[in-house]
Design an enzyme around this catalytic site. Sequence first.
Site, PDB file in Angstrom:
ATOM      1  N   ALA A   1      14.406  -6.107   8.079  1.00  0.00           N
ATOM      2  CA  ALA A   1      14.888  -5.112   9.047  1.00  0.00           C
ATOM      3  C   ALA A   1      15.660  -4.042   8.297  1.00  0.00           C
ATOM      4  O   ALA A   1      15.963  -4.196   7.114  1.00  0.00           O
ATOM      5  CB  ALA A   1      15.786  -5.773  10.089  1.00  0.00           C
ATOM      6  N   LYS A   2      15.964  -2.971   8.941  1.00  0.00           N
ATOM      7  CA  LYS A   2      16.836  -1.943   8.374  1.00  0.00           C
ATOM      8  C   LYS A   2      17.386  -1.125   9.530  1.00  0.00           C
ATOM      9  O   LYS A   2      16.761  -1.053  10.592  1.00  0.00           O
ATOM     10  CB  LYS A   2      16.048  -1.020   7.426  1.00  0.00           C
ATOM     11  CG  LYS A   2      16.913  -0.329   6.408  1.00  0.00           C
ATOM     12  CD  LYS A   2      17.245  -1.256   5.243  1.00  0.00           C
ATOM     13  CE  LYS A   2      18.117  -0.610   4.224  1.00  0.00           C
ATOM     14  NZ  LYS A   2      18.235  -1.457   3.019  1.00  0.00           N
TER      15      LYS A   2
END
Length: 412
Positions: free
Chosen positions: A101-102
């Site tokens: 994720a980011k």
Amino acid sequence: MSMLAAAVAQLDAVAPRIRLDPGIHERLRRPQRSLIVSVPTAMDDGRLRVFTGYRVQHSLALGPTKGGIRYHPAVDLDDVSALAMLMTWKCALMGLPYGGAKGGVCCDPTAMSPGELERMTRRFTSEIIGMIGPDRDIPAPDIGTNEQVMAWMMDTYSMQRGITVPGVVTSKPPLLGGSLGRSEATGRGVSVAAAEAARAIGLPLEGARAVVQGFGNVGGVAARRLQEVGCRVVAVSDARGGLYHPEGLPLAALEEHVRAARWLEGCPGGAAVSNEDLLELPCEILVPAAVGGVITEKNADHVRARLIVEGANGPTTPAADAILGGRGVTVIPDILANAGGVIVSYFEWVQDLHFHFWDEAEVNRRLRDVMVGAYARVAGVARDAQVDLRTAALMVAVSRVAEAKALRGLYP
Ligand code: NAD
């Protein structure tokens, strides 16, 4: 080429090598979930500003998702999606039970007061709160964020839940459940990867000249660790430019200067050098540890290092990669070189879930073991398949995610 286009191109290039199932390939080319939020924030002068924030979860195949939060004026959905994809590969390559994720907010944190940053962080956390959690998605710092931002995120999540939940973020202050060794982990891992590769290509570290772009969490620690293992750090830089001294820089004095004055600008100890020129300085080891897309087809021919260790995410474009490969430059790819941070973030999460904490020596020993093991695995695949380290690392990582997806099948 955008950062996302480059990340997808990397996946597309590796797919035929591992006979990736076309359906799984198509699913992996795009994020599983993306959220765009407005972050209204009261500024100190009484005005209201509305920032745009993002959280992207690329793949949940192997477990909860993991990835940093970036505060930078260039943050957009495209970059955040690319970085989330890289996190999927990085976690899979390291054998961690996470997807990638980011997140981030498009803002300039260097121009904001602590109060403005806190209010923006708390509102951003509230806006993405349905997406995060210790069993869902666990943020960490990235460019422009730090332990304090993680403490505010942890507190905001905890206040809304009514209980203290240390495992919702990693790289917190140790007093709040942060792991010892986490703040240095990425830079330490960069130096471990550099040492493994240097040995493999017959480059003695003693006296080797190292150039480091970015003097923050990753670059600052990487420079110091490389100096400790015998390298001569001849240049470092921050967003405003760098310093160069062919005999080596006095790193302790530079750190002291940055602590007091924030920027390297005006620091004695070396001559001023631009970030562009720094990449082309004579050296054996180059560590890009700032932003993405800095080594391109325009400057790859002028890079003089024998070994590039990607402390930053996505610093080398695919076109530059091809040029460097043709010139025999060894590139340790980001998903291997800078994995130290997510490895110790994983250790922190495990410690938080157990409320049982390890000493720093144990953290560093385990970090080294995972990095050395991953390097050996990637180097073995590179040798057997006759490919560069980036292709080998992606082959290992994508295969692992694809296998998990195949085992889980397609819902419904
Ligand atoms: P940081 O904010 O602590 O430091 C960033 C440094 O880069 C600062 O010195 C800043 O002045 C400089 N910089 C910013 N823009 C620049 C530009 N255009 N040119 C040159 N220098 C510039 O950030 P960090 O945590 O050290 O992250 C650096 C890189 O490492 C990022 O690409 C990040 O995604 C990657 N990374 C970080 C971690 C981590 O644990 N912090 C882990 C893996 C990868």
